[in-house]
Design an enzyme around this catalytic site. Structure first.
Site, PDB file in Angstrom:
ATOM      1  N   PHE A   1     -47.024 -65.063 -45.610  1.00 52.32           N
ATOM      2  CA  PHE A   1     -45.724 -65.864 -45.924  1.00 52.32           C
ATOM      3  C   PHE A   1     -45.626 -66.320 -47.409  1.00 52.32           C
ATOM      4  CE2 PHE A   1     -42.918 -69.258 -46.413  1.00 52.32           C
ATOM      5  CZ  PHE A   1     -41.790 -68.878 -45.811  1.00 52.32           C
TER       6      PHE A   1
ATOM      7  N   ASP B   1     -51.560 -66.555 -53.702  1.00 51.50           N
ATOM      8  CA  ASP B   1     -50.429 -67.485 -53.121  1.00 51.50           C
ATOM      9  C   ASP B   1     -51.379 -68.708 -52.901  1.00 51.50           C
ATOM     10  OD1 ASP B   1     -48.798 -68.908 -52.104  1.00 51.50           O
ATOM     11  OD2 ASP B   1     -47.703 -67.164 -51.117  1.00 51.50           O
TER      12      ASP B   1
ATOM     13  N   LYS C   1     -45.326 -76.744 -53.345  1.00 51.23           N
ATOM     14  CA  LYS C   1     -45.604 -77.845 -52.639  1.00 51.23           C
ATOM     15  C   LYS C   1     -46.215 -79.161 -53.101  1.00 51.23           C
ATOM     16  CE  LYS C   1     -45.329 -75.084 -48.354  1.00 51.23           C
ATOM     17  NZ  LYS C   1     -44.291 -75.685 -47.641  1.00 51.23           N
TER      18      LYS C   1
END
Length: 413
Positions: free
Chosen positions: A140, A225, A254
Site C-alpha cells: 500500500f 516506503d 504519518k
C-alpha cells in the site's frame, strides 16, 4: 442565547461523501493515550490515528510549539524558504542516510514524489526506456492514481482504470521473483520494510538485501516506503536501520507530525538533482506550521529513552496478546516490529477483524484492522504501561463477549 447543537454522527451521512464509514462515537478531546467522546465516555487508544499520533494526544511540548509558531507565521509557499522547514530538513539529513529532503502533506504525496523522482532520474541519466517500477503484492503506497497503481492491492484500483503503466508486482519476500522482475528496464523497486495495510508483515532481511543488490546491478533505485514504519515506530528512527539496508529514496509521513499533516521524501544527492526547478511542487509542502511541529516530534522521538521505550512497550503488548491467545485461541500469529503489531486471526474467525474492532470500541479500547483478518495495534510510542494493561484487559473482555455471541449465533443456526 441557545447553546449550539453539537454535530451528530447522522450529520456525516447528511453532508459528507460516503467515502468512509466512521464509528458511532465522535471523540472530542484526548490526553496522552486516552480519548473522550461527546458523552464523556473514555477510550484507551491503541490505534494512534493509524500510526499517526506518535506522541499521543495533546502532548504539551507539541501544543506549545504549535501555539508559538501559530502566532508567528503559518504559510509562505515555496516561493520563499522558512526557518522551521530548513531546521527540519537539517535534522532529517543529519539523522538518516539522506542528503536532501522534499516536503509534502501526506504519505501519498511523498510517495508520488518518490516515484516521479525515480522516473525522472532514470530519464535524465539513461533515457526514456528505463521507466518500469517494480513493487510488491499486498503493498500500500497511497490513494492517488499513481500510488494505487504502484500499490499491490487490486481493490484500490477497481473502477479507476486505466491506470498508469510500466508497473509490475512481485510476491513480498520472494527473492527469486524479485530477481526475475528487476532488469535493465527497471528504474526503481519500492517496498515497505513492514507492510502495514497488507497485514503488518515485516520484510525478510535477505529480501531487502537482495533488493539492494539487484538495484545496484541494474542501475535502479531502491525506494523504502516508511510512511507507517518510520519515526520511531519500529524502535529505530526508521526501520531501514534495523535491516542494515540503505535505500536511495525514503518516504515518511504519518507519525512525523504527531497528528499534524506533514510528509517528506528523503533522498541522496545522486538523485536529488533530477528535481530541477519546476519539475515538481507542493503549495503547502514545507509550511512553517507543519515543520515546526514535526521538528519537535523528531527531537522528542530521538531521545534515547523514547526509542528504548518502544521496544519495552512492544514486549508488553506481545506478552498481553499471547496471554489473550492462551485464553481464547484466537490468533494464528502475532507479528510486526516495535509498536506496529498485527495479530492474524485463526481460520474460524476469518473475515471477522472488524467485528472484534467494533467490540473493542464498545468496551472502551480503540484498535485497528489490517485487511479482514488481522488486528492491528499502532499506539503512541510513549503510551503509559498502565494504559497498555488496562487497554488489553478491555480488549480481552471484548473478545470474550464477541466469541460468545458468535458461538451462540452458530448454535441457534
Amino acid at each position: 442565547m441557545n447553546k449550539p447543537v453539537a454535530p451528530q454522527r447522522s450529520d456525516f451521512d447528511a453532508y459528507m461523501v460516503p467515502n468512509y464509514s466512521p464509528g458511532s462515537i465522535i471523540p472530542v478531546r484526548g490526553e496522552g493515550s486516552r480519548v473522550w467522546d461527546q458523552a464523556d465516555r473514555e477510550f484507551i487508544d491503541f490505534a494512534g490515528g493509524i500510526a499517526v499520533t506518535s506522541l499521543g494526544h495533546a502532548h504539551p511540548e507539541l501544543v506549545a510549539v504549535l501555539k508559538e509558531q501559530g502566532g508567528k507565521l503559518w504559510h509562505l509557499s515555496n516561493v520563499l524558504a522558512n526557518e522551521p522547514a530548513l531546521r527540519l530538513a537539517k535534522q532529517l539529513t543529519e539523522l538518516t542516510f539522506a542528503d536532501k529532503v522534499l516536503f509534502a502533506n501526506s504519505g501519498a504525496e511523498a510517495n508520488e514524489a518518490a516515484f516521479k523522482l525515480a522516473r525522472r532520474y532514470a530519464w535524465d541519466i539513461f533515457g526514456e526506456g528505463k521507466h518500469e517500477i517494480v513493487a510488491c503484492d499486498s503493498s500500500f503506497h497511497g490513494r492517488t492514481l499513481f500510488t494505487v497503481s504502484v500499490g499491490g492491492q487490486m481493490k484500490y484500483r477497481e473502477g479507476f482504470e486505466p491506470v498508469p503503466g510500466g508497473i509490475s508486482h512481485v510476491p513480498f519476500n520472494s527473492c527469486s521473483a524479485l530477481e526475475a522482475a528487476i532488469g535493465p528496464q527497471t528504474c526503481a523497486f519500492v517496498v515497505e520494510p513492514i507492510q502495514g495495510e497488507g497485514g503488518v508483515t515485516p520484510a525478510c532481511a535477505t529480501f531487502l538485501r537482495k533488493a539492494r543488490e539487484l538495484c545496484d546491478k541494474h542501475d535502479a533505485l531502491l525506494i523504502f516506503d516508511e510512511v507507517q514504519s518510520g519515526v520511531g515506530r519500529s524502535g529505530f528512527l526508521y526501520a531501514y536501520e534495523h535491516y542494515g539496508v540503505t535505500p536511495d529514496i525514503l518516504s515518511t509521513a504519518k507519525g512525523l507530525g504527531g497528528g499534524f499533516p506533514v510528509a517528506a521524501m528523503l533522498c541522496t544527492d545522486k538523485v536529488a538533482g533530477s528535481f530541477k526547478v519546476g519539475t515538481h511542487g507542493s503549495t503547502y509542502g514545507g509550511n512553517p506550521l507543519a515543520c515546526a511541529v514535526a521538528s519537535k516530534v523528531i527531537e522528542i522521538v530521538t531521545r534515547p529513552e523514547v526509542l528504548k521505550g518502544v521496544t519495552k512497550r512492544s514486549d508488553q503488548f506481545r506478552a498481553a496478546l499471547e496471554d489473550i491467545n492462551k485464553r481464547f485461541d484466537i490468533f494464528k500469529e502475532v507479528r510486526g516490529m516495535g509498536l506496529l503489531l498485527g495479530a492474524q486471526l485463526q481460520d474460524r474467525f476469518e473475515g471477522k477483524a472488524r467485528d472484534f474492532m467494533q467490540a473493542g470500541l464498545e468496551a472502551g479500547v480503540m484498535v485497528l484492522v489490517a485487511g479482514t483478518s488481522v488486528m492491528r495495534f499502532a499506539p503512541s510510542l510513549i503510551i503509559p504501561e498502565a494504559d497498555i494493561d488496562e487497554g488489553m484487559a478491555r480488549f480481552a473482555a471484548a473478545i470474550e463477549k464477541t466469541i460468545a455471541t458468535m458461538d451462540a449465533d452458530a448454535g441457534a443456526a
